[in-house]
Scaffold this motif. Sequence first.
Motif, PDB file in Angstrom:
ATOM      1  N   GLY A   1       0.770  -1.234   0.000  1.00 39.87           N
ATOM      2  CA  GLY A   1       0.000   0.000   0.000  1.00 39.87           C
ATOM      3  C   GLY A   1       0.802   1.286   0.000  1.00 39.87           C
ATOM      4  O   GLY A   1       0.232   2.365   0.166  1.00 39.87           O
ATOM      5  N   LEU A   2       2.134   1.192  -0.180  1.00 40.05           N
ATOM      6  CA  LEU A   2       2.876   2.445  -0.337  1.00 40.05           C
ATOM      7  C   LEU A   2       2.563   2.980  -1.727  1.00 40.05           C
ATOM      8  O   LEU A   2       2.650   2.249  -2.709  1.00 40.05           O
ATOM      9  N   LYS A   3       2.190   4.240  -1.798  1.00 42.17           N
ATOM     10  CA  LYS A   3       1.861   4.815  -3.111  1.00 42.17           C
ATOM     11  C   LYS A   3       3.118   4.781  -3.984  1.00 42.17           C
ATOM     12  O   LYS A   3       4.190   5.221  -3.539  1.00 42.17           O
ATOM     13  N   PRO A   4       3.007   4.258  -5.199  1.00 44.70           N
ATOM     14  CA  PRO A   4       4.207   4.105  -6.041  1.00 44.70           C
ATOM     15  C   PRO A   4       5.026   5.375  -6.211  1.00 44.70           C
ATOM     16  O   PRO A   4       6.249   5.325  -6.250  1.00 44.70           O
ATOM     17  N   HIS A   5       4.374   6.541  -6.261  1.00 44.26           N
ATOM     18  CA  HIS A   5       5.151   7.764  -6.493  1.00 44.26           C
ATOM     19  C   HIS A   5       6.072   8.069  -5.309  1.00 44.26           C
ATOM     20  O   HIS A   5       7.081   8.745  -5.472  1.00 44.26           O
ATOM     21  N   ILE A   6       5.710   7.549  -4.133  1.00 40.75           N
ATOM     22  CA  ILE A   6       6.543   7.828  -2.956  1.00 40.75           C
ATOM     23  C   ILE A   6       7.910   7.164  -3.070  1.00 40.75           C
ATOM     24  O   ILE A   6       8.896   7.631  -2.497  1.00 40.75           O
ATOM     25  N   THR A   7       7.982   6.098  -3.859  1.00 41.61           N
ATOM     26  CA  THR A   7       9.278   5.419  -4.011  1.00 41.61           C
ATOM     27  C   THR A   7      10.277   6.289  -4.777  1.00 41.61           C
ATOM     28  O   THR A   7      11.436   5.927  -4.894  1.00 41.61           O
ATOM     29  N   ARG A   8       9.814   7.423  -5.297  1.00 36.56           N
ATOM     30  CA  ARG A   8      10.732   8.302  -6.026  1.00 36.56           C
ATOM     31  C   ARG A   8      11.330   9.387  -5.134  1.00 36.56           C
ATOM     32  O   ARG A   8      12.205  10.128  -5.573  1.00 36.56           O
ATOM     33  N   TYR A   9      10.859   9.489  -3.911  1.00 36.22           N
ATOM     34  CA  TYR A   9      11.487  10.444  -2.989  1.00 36.22           C
ATOM     35  C   TYR A   9      12.876   9.942  -2.595  1.00 36.22           C
ATOM     36  O   TYR A   9      13.123   8.723  -2.526  1.00 36.22           O
ATOM     37  N   SER A  10      13.747  10.890  -2.278  1.00 32.95           N
ATOM     38  CA  SER A  10      15.098  10.523  -1.849  1.00 32.95           C
ATOM     39  C   SER A  10      15.065   9.612  -0.640  1.00 32.95           C
ATOM     40  O   SER A  10      15.898   8.723  -0.493  1.00 32.95           O
ATOM     41  N   LEU A  11      14.098   9.870   0.226  1.00 35.11           N
ATOM     42  CA  LEU A  11      14.007   9.107   1.461  1.00 35.11           C
ATOM     43  C   LEU A  11      13.826   7.613   1.173  1.00 35.11           C
ATOM     44  O   LEU A  11      14.305   6.763   1.920  1.00 35.11           O
ATOM     45  N   PHE A  12      13.133   7.305   0.118  1.00 32.44           N
ATOM     46  CA  PHE A  12      12.958   5.900  -0.252  1.00 32.44           C
ATOM     47  C   PHE A  12      14.122   5.416  -1.117  1.00 32.44           C
ATOM     48  O   PHE A  12      14.607   4.299  -0.950  1.00 32.44           O
ATOM     49  N   ARG A  13      14.567   6.277  -2.032  1.00 31.76           N
ATOM     50  CA  ARG A  13      15.697   5.890  -2.904  1.00 31.76           C
ATOM     51  C   ARG A  13      16.929   5.536  -2.089  1.00 31.76           C
ATOM     52  O   ARG A  13      17.739   4.710  -2.473  1.00 31.76           O
ATOM     53  N   ASN A  14      17.052   6.180  -0.922  1.00 32.68           N
ATOM     54  CA  ASN A  14      18.234   5.963  -0.100  1.00 32.68           C
ATOM     55  C   ASN A  14      18.378   4.523   0.373  1.00 32.68           C
ATOM     56  O   ASN A  14      19.475   4.082   0.692  1.00 32.68           O
ATOM     57  N   PHE A  15      17.270   3.788   0.408  1.00 31.29           N
ATOM     58  CA  PHE A  15      17.379   2.384   0.822  1.00 31.29           C
ATOM     59  C   PHE A  15      18.343   1.630  -0.091  1.00 31.29           C
ATOM     60  O   PHE A  15      19.085   0.762   0.331  1.00 31.29           O
TER      61      PHE A  15
END
Lengths: 487, 186
Positions: free
Chosen positions: A165-179
């Motif tokens: 349920g994480l909105k796909p666009h959120i995976t483009r934030y740096s906070l997610f990319r950092n993983f």
Amino acid sequence: MSKTRVLVIGAGPAGLSAATRLLEKAPGQVEVTLMHMGHHLGGKASSYEDDEDYTVEHGWHMMLGFYRKMRGLMGRAGIDLDKTLVSMKGNAHPFEPWSGKIHTLNWKRSTLSFMGHWLAYSGLPLGDRLNFGRFMAQTFIEADRGGDLTRHDDLCFRTWAIERGLKPHITRYSLFRNFREAYFNVPESISAYHMLKSMKLMSTPKRSEMFVVRGGFSEHVWGPIGAYFEKLGGTIVPFSLATDWVYEGRRITGVRIGRPDSSGHDEGMSAWKQKHLPIKDGSDSVHTNFDSVISTIPVAVLAQMNREDARMWASPYFSRLSELRSGVTLSMTVHTKQPWMKYPGPVFGLPAPMGIAVNMTPYWNEYKGQNIRSAIHFMGQEGGFEDWSDEQIIAFTLDNFSGVGALGSIRDAGIRYLEFHRNRSAFEQLMLCEPGVQKFRPGVRTPFLNLYVAGDWVRNEVDLICMEGAISSGAQAADTLLEDMAA
Amino acid sequence: MAFFLCGVAKAQTSSRPVPKNVEHPEDPFAGDYRPPVVKELGTSAGQVRVIGLLGARLAAGTQPVGQGTVEFMTLPILGLRLSSTLALGSEDPSSLFFAIGPSLHFFPYRRLDVSMFAEVGPARFALDHGAAWSPMLSTGASLDLAISGYWFLRLEGHLAWAVYDGGGEAVTLFDPGGTLGIGFGI
């Protein structure tokens, strides 16, 4: 009773961990030789001094709160942890391209306090913040709940997150990319297992607290551990590059070694430019003075040994190792005449290939009292930029960071020193935590009865590509060898 | 073994010149840094949906009610609803109703979604001789219209059924109703 002769190959965290563990647990029963190719201890986590007496790291490293085994080893080696380690106090600073700003997150809080801090975090719009917060809370619970997390290994973390349920666009934030960036896994995707394991190990503010060392790791950590190993009775043999195994049936009877060519570390270059390291003419020999071997050779190097031996590489064990891929890391240090980037924790989220930077001026002893107003350590990975020259990558990185309004131009701060290296040699590469990789990672034992492998790329209780993983694996290899000796 | 091997070794490197005005190829990942835009709509697994509704029940004339619902989506199509309904009119036989039950969404990830639900829970009945609690069952259907990635409008119709103690005799209640409200899904 004669002692069992153990050859430990590699003096990185895994090798030092295995070698000291053997002598700690079985004094008088084992004779341990630690053989390594370089001139300084620490492997991929090492550091050295350059011509200008500045400390250079193969790549910036930090220790996390959950590095218990590493702290234990440092403590036993007589390292004063309070003086050597310094906390970054939970600060991290994501740069978000959508806002054009560097934001601040602070992990070192209680759960309730962090929830309030997160609600006020300016790096994501409110709806995205709530969605991401809900997802992360659910993920930490799932990671911490126990059970076999490796069942999540076949999925990339992004897909895993969207399925929850994480909105796909959120995976483009740096906070997610950092993983992915934190494991130098860009542009490849990262396995959900590796992220869940990270979260399991970092589930409290104490366990996720970031520490840096007061200077280079070789000087402050690996050197003292090496001295401790020698004090325990071990022998260190440098400048010995293992190139091939010699074996009879299911036993390793020799290791073909050579002295790295003078273009390499023994003469002091920061990094070899080629993937396969050259051997000095006439230095080739076969080392046979051992009963058992613990190899902590990185998988990218191990995969090059005995390449002509088709039978060996067609075997299920070794063909499986061929599937493990590694990535090239980049590291750059810049000293400026004027203060620049005064954030207390890592700044990340800038464009690849080097999107993470840390101002180490407050942390390293050697920067005190010198005319260095800022000492910035940059890091990243080469993926996608293989065809770019060093100059292009350096200029691109400096321009990217200078484009952030709050930072201002690093060039205008007056660059007085710039060191950059590209860890292209196989021994410097890090295993990529790609989805599905877990099934290809070996355990400590190998088909050869007297050969054990260790390293962060080998399955171990930590299982992450980090120093603690390597140290845990080294200890496990030593324990397994001692168990086999006792059997 | 000499201590220098355990200490810090020297290396023949030194500061590089700082490159300026260097031409480089286009950033291969430039697209990754475009500002994220919310495009996703509707239900998805793991979602938590909080909905506030106002409407009416019809068992005793048109009686206004307020309803709060939290819906946990276990799968994109399957939710678990927790509802509480408060009668805002004095004539409504049931003054308060807490319920839990599953919901089935037929069009996840879409702007327009239809779902069905069934809930059961305790209901408070205000009677002449005092108040009594009895189990009540409610079934119905919802129509959701997503107005953004997070906000949606909900139109809900339901039929509640209960048997309660009406002063010594069993009273059967069939209570149809409808509500309209707004929800936020994270």
